[in-house]
Write a protein that holds these residues in place. Sequence first.
Motif, PDB file in Angstrom:
ATOM      1  N   THR A   1      81.460  54.324 -28.967  1.00  0.00           N
ATOM      2  CA  THR A   1      80.263  54.835 -29.625  1.00  0.00           C
ATOM      3  C   THR A   1      79.429  55.628 -28.625  1.00  0.00           C
ATOM      4  OG1 THR A   1      78.762  53.003 -29.082  1.00  0.00           O
ATOM      5  CG2 THR A   1      80.265  52.682 -30.958  1.00  0.00           C
ATOM      6  N   ASP A   2      78.272  56.056 -29.088  1.00  0.00           N
ATOM      7  CA  ASP A   2      77.407  56.841 -28.200  1.00  0.00           C
ATOM      8  C   ASP A   2      76.709  55.985 -27.148  1.00  0.00           C
ATOM      9  OD1 ASP A   2      75.649  55.560 -29.905  1.00  0.00           O
ATOM     10  OD2 ASP A   2      74.811  57.388 -30.783  1.00  0.00           O
ATOM     11  N   TYR A   3      77.054  54.712 -27.079  1.00  0.00           N
ATOM     12  CA  TYR A   3      76.569  53.898 -25.973  1.00  0.00           C
ATOM     13  C   TYR A   3      77.315  54.212 -24.679  1.00  0.00           C
ATOM     14  CZ  TYR A   3      73.330  50.858 -28.497  1.00  0.00           C
ATOM     15  OH  TYR A   3      72.254  50.377 -29.196  1.00  0.00           O
ATOM     16  N   SER A   4      78.497  54.846 -24.794  1.00  0.00           N
ATOM     17  CA  SER A   4      79.161  55.346 -23.581  1.00  0.00           C
ATOM     18  C   SER A   4      79.566  56.791 -23.830  1.00  0.00           C
ATOM     19  CB  SER A   4      80.329  54.457 -23.152  1.00  0.00           C
ATOM     20  OG  SER A   4      81.356  54.413 -24.121  1.00  0.00           O
ATOM     21  N   ASP A   5      80.859  57.059 -24.031  1.00  0.00           N
ATOM     22  CA  ASP A   5      81.282  58.455 -24.165  1.00  0.00           C
ATOM     23  C   ASP A   5      81.700  58.832 -25.578  1.00  0.00           C
ATOM     24  OD1 ASP A   5      83.506  56.805 -24.048  1.00  0.00           O
ATOM     25  OD2 ASP A   5      84.732  58.217 -22.909  1.00  0.00           O
ATOM     26  N   GLY A   6      81.317  58.026 -26.566  1.00  0.00           N
ATOM     27  CA  GLY A   6      81.582  58.381 -27.950  1.00  0.00           C
ATOM     28  C   GLY A   6      80.522  59.313 -28.504  1.00  0.00           C
TER      29      GLY A   6
ATOM     30  N   LEU B   1      86.601  46.738 -33.429  1.00  0.00           N
ATOM     31  CA  LEU B   1      86.111  46.246 -32.145  1.00  0.00           C
ATOM     32  C   LEU B   1      85.527  47.423 -31.381  1.00  0.00           C
ATOM     33  CD1 LEU B   1      85.959  43.984 -29.929  1.00  0.00           C
ATOM     34  CD2 LEU B   1      88.188  44.829 -29.140  1.00  0.00           C
ATOM     35  N   VAL B   2      84.236  47.351 -31.096  1.00  0.00           N
ATOM     36  CA  VAL B   2      83.563  48.383 -30.306  1.00  0.00           C
ATOM     37  C   VAL B   2      83.801  48.075 -28.831  1.00  0.00           C
ATOM     38  CG1 VAL B   2      81.350  49.387 -29.688  1.00  0.00           C
ATOM     39  CG2 VAL B   2      81.819  48.808 -32.070  1.00  0.00           C
ATOM     40  N   THR B   3      84.354  49.039 -28.110  1.00  0.00           N
ATOM     41  CA  THR B   3      84.760  48.798 -26.714  1.00  0.00           C
ATOM     42  C   THR B   3      84.233  49.898 -25.803  1.00  0.00           C
ATOM     43  OG1 THR B   3      86.847  49.955 -27.122  1.00  0.00           O
ATOM     44  CG2 THR B   3      86.868  47.567 -27.352  1.00  0.00           C
ATOM     45  N   ASP B   4      82.942  50.030 -25.738  1.00  0.00           N
ATOM     46  CA  ASP B   4      82.400  51.049 -24.839  1.00  0.00           C
ATOM     47  C   ASP B   4      82.686  50.679 -23.388  1.00  0.00           C
ATOM     48  OD1 ASP B   4      81.198  53.177 -26.410  1.00  0.00           O
ATOM     49  OD2 ASP B   4      79.960  51.578 -27.259  1.00  0.00           O
ATOM     50  N   HIS B   5      82.722  51.711 -22.557  1.00  0.00           N
ATOM     51  CA  HIS B   5      83.124  51.535 -21.160  1.00  0.00           C
ATOM     52  C   HIS B   5      82.096  50.740 -20.376  1.00  0.00           C
ATOM     53  CE1 HIS B   5      86.605  54.236 -21.246  1.00  0.00           C
ATOM     54  NE2 HIS B   5      85.893  55.000 -22.057  1.00  0.00           N
TER      55      HIS B   5
ATOM     56  N   THR C   1      78.069  54.685 -18.857  1.00  0.00           N
ATOM     57  CA  THR C   1      78.716  53.399 -19.084  1.00  0.00           C
ATOM     58  C   THR C   1      77.680  52.362 -19.497  1.00  0.00           C
ATOM     59  OG1 THR C   1      78.489  52.748 -16.764  1.00  0.00           O
ATOM     60  CG2 THR C   1      80.530  53.879 -17.384  1.00  0.00           C
ATOM     61  N   LEU C   2      78.171  51.260 -20.056  1.00  0.00           N
ATOM     62  CA  LEU C   2      77.276  50.176 -20.449  1.00  0.00           C
ATOM     63  C   LEU C   2      76.737  49.438 -19.232  1.00  0.00           C
ATOM     64  CD1 LEU C   2      79.244  48.462 -23.371  1.00  0.00           C
ATOM     65  CD2 LEU C   2      77.062  49.661 -23.593  1.00  0.00           C
ATOM     66  N   ASP C   3      75.454  49.050 -19.302  1.00  0.00           N
ATOM     67  CA  ASP C   3      74.912  48.060 -18.382  1.00  0.00           C
ATOM     68  C   ASP C   3      74.435  46.888 -19.237  1.00  0.00           C
ATOM     69  OD1 ASP C   3      72.502  48.880 -19.534  1.00  0.00           O
ATOM     70  OD2 ASP C   3      71.940  50.118 -17.802  1.00  0.00           O
ATOM     71  N   ARG C   4      73.908  45.871 -18.626  1.00  0.00           N
ATOM     72  CA  ARG C   4      73.521  44.684 -19.399  1.00  0.00           C
ATOM     73  C   ARG C   4      72.466  45.023 -20.453  1.00  0.00           C
ATOM     74  NH1 ARG C   4      75.817  41.410 -21.104  1.00  0.00           N
ATOM     75  NH2 ARG C   4      74.172  39.856 -21.216  1.00  0.00           N
TER      76      ARG C   4
ATOM     77  N   GLU D   1      71.279  45.926 -26.346  1.00  0.00           N
ATOM     78  CA  GLU D   1      70.812  46.800 -27.426  1.00  0.00           C
ATOM     79  C   GLU D   1      71.933  47.016 -28.442  1.00  0.00           C
ATOM     80  OE1 GLU D   1      69.479  50.403 -25.691  1.00  0.00           O
ATOM     81  OE2 GLU D   1      67.828  49.475 -24.565  1.00  0.00           O
ATOM     82  N   GLN D   2      73.140  47.231 -27.942  1.00  0.00           N
ATOM     83  CA  GLN D   2      74.277  47.428 -28.835  1.00  0.00           C
ATOM     84  C   GLN D   2      74.544  46.160 -29.654  1.00  0.00           C
ATOM     85  OE1 GLN D   2      78.557  47.508 -27.562  1.00  0.00           O
ATOM     86  NE2 GLN D   2      78.316  49.706 -27.952  1.00  0.00           N
TER      87      GLN D   2
END
Length: 568
Positions: free
Chosen positions: A349-354, A374-378, A387-390, A395-396
């Motif tokens: 998703t747009d939480y990483s590179d989507g 299954l959402v699997t952001d980097h 990339t995702l941080d905590r 938020e996601q």
Amino acid sequence: MKNQEIATMLREIADFLEIQEEEYKPRAYRTAARNIESLSEDIEDIHDRGELEEIEGVGESISEKIGEYLETGELEYYEDLKADLPVDIEAITSVEGVGPKTAKKLYIELDVRTLDDLESAAEKGDVADLEGFGEKSQQNILDHIGRAKESQERMLLGRAFPIAQDIETRLHDDDAFDQVDIVGSFRRRRPTVGDIDILATAPDPEAAMEVFCSHDDVKEVLSRGETKSSVVVSGDLQMDLRVVDETEYGAALVYFTGSKDHNITLRNRAIDHDWKLNEYGLFDVGDIDDGEGERRAGETEDGVYDTLDLDWIPPELREDTGEVDAAATGDLPNLIELDEVRGDLQLHTDYSDGSHSVREMAEAAVERDLEYILVTDHGPHAPIPSTLDRESFEEQQADIETVNDDLDITVLQGIEAEITDSGLELSDDWYEHCDLIVAGMHSDPSNSTERVVTALQDFPVDIFAHPSNRLINEREPLNLDMETVMETAAEEDVAVEINAQPERLDLDWASVKEYRETVSYVVSTDAHTTGELDFMHLGIAQARRGWCEASNILNTRPLDDVRSVFEI
């Protein structure tokens, strides 16, 4: 259908802009290209409705450029960029390790404009003499230029598919044709295709050829005959049409679908019966010295296989890897079908590179009748800008909870964790809060097998993503000891992914077949846009080529079963 043609042009624009050291524009053009490439609808129809800006990533400026190209056949902005740097940027950057800025330097210093120019310069030793290059860079070019040349000749199955499918549908719907099938490597769903071969029957072959050669998508007619013609369509894909007699259609389907080795095995089986099998039919030649003999089959494919005492063999299996023997004994697998897939266990998703939000991806999955995703952001250490941080993970998590309350689908939250030399490098709370951990490697270390085995053994990995990390026509697969990796995955109850992205199709079909009794597979789209959820059929095709049944693929199971398998 000009979707692929426009996507390619936008990517080239991005490369030219990167050379000019533009900071944000290259990514914008690449995002637009990716979204256009994954469209299931013809972009010309979208343009005609004035809805180009509704495509994710296509703003006013890019929309105007696409419109100019569709209306005039040219784009002045693109032509100006090419005039400033007259190189085949797409071809040269297809060489692994050669990016847009490297291409510019090679042009300025050595007048490298084409792959042939690049190969010649490397063979002469000129590349090694350039500042910043050296012998290692030069050898890298020599090692990979063959693959780059091949990539210019063969198109990814996923890129060719919408073009070919559109042409096939239009011919099917035209009264000039009775039967139409795309054959060759496309029908066998090989990862890449060369020319698209079309087989047909027609009441008036000349009228059929007129329809084929005068189609709006035809850019060039290479040849035109009474029963065979060749054209180049949008996307620079060559298509060859052959019209045959209806009494020969089944035998022609077998012959032109191939593979060559499969056909040889069938012909040898026919010879054992004193018969002859060719593209015109199956003939009894036992009592004659010359000629075709009595026709025993040929009108239908089923008839040809049945007369040879074989079950009909799905095209994906026709690679001479035991399918004929299995068909003779009734032991062909009951291959998985696309409609048996219940969920998608990797998407971004747009939480990483989507390009799209959690809700947009979930809504698109509902439209495709999926029961879960299954959402699997980097996660940290992935080689991408975002990339995702905590904080963003939490938020996601809140977004997913809201979507699960609103929509008739279950969204699971995972992460695509990067396999590094130290393992996954995630803190314990990541593992605690993720429904599933998907782990993959996006680098090419010398100790790749050791890294993967360590990650699978020492960390709570649920799914091993795109195992060989190959990019078809672009990057060689990892030098993995696949047997060791698969045995480790089996011992650790880690599922192995068949990634449906057109440039990956990874695990490759031959390995899928080899290890289908060792590990459990998932087929995932790795979608970065809503449209890429439609790539699932490409992954399923590779699973079918690997002799997989639904029981081999975990995401054909209901969500409760998946939760049980992964102990969610």
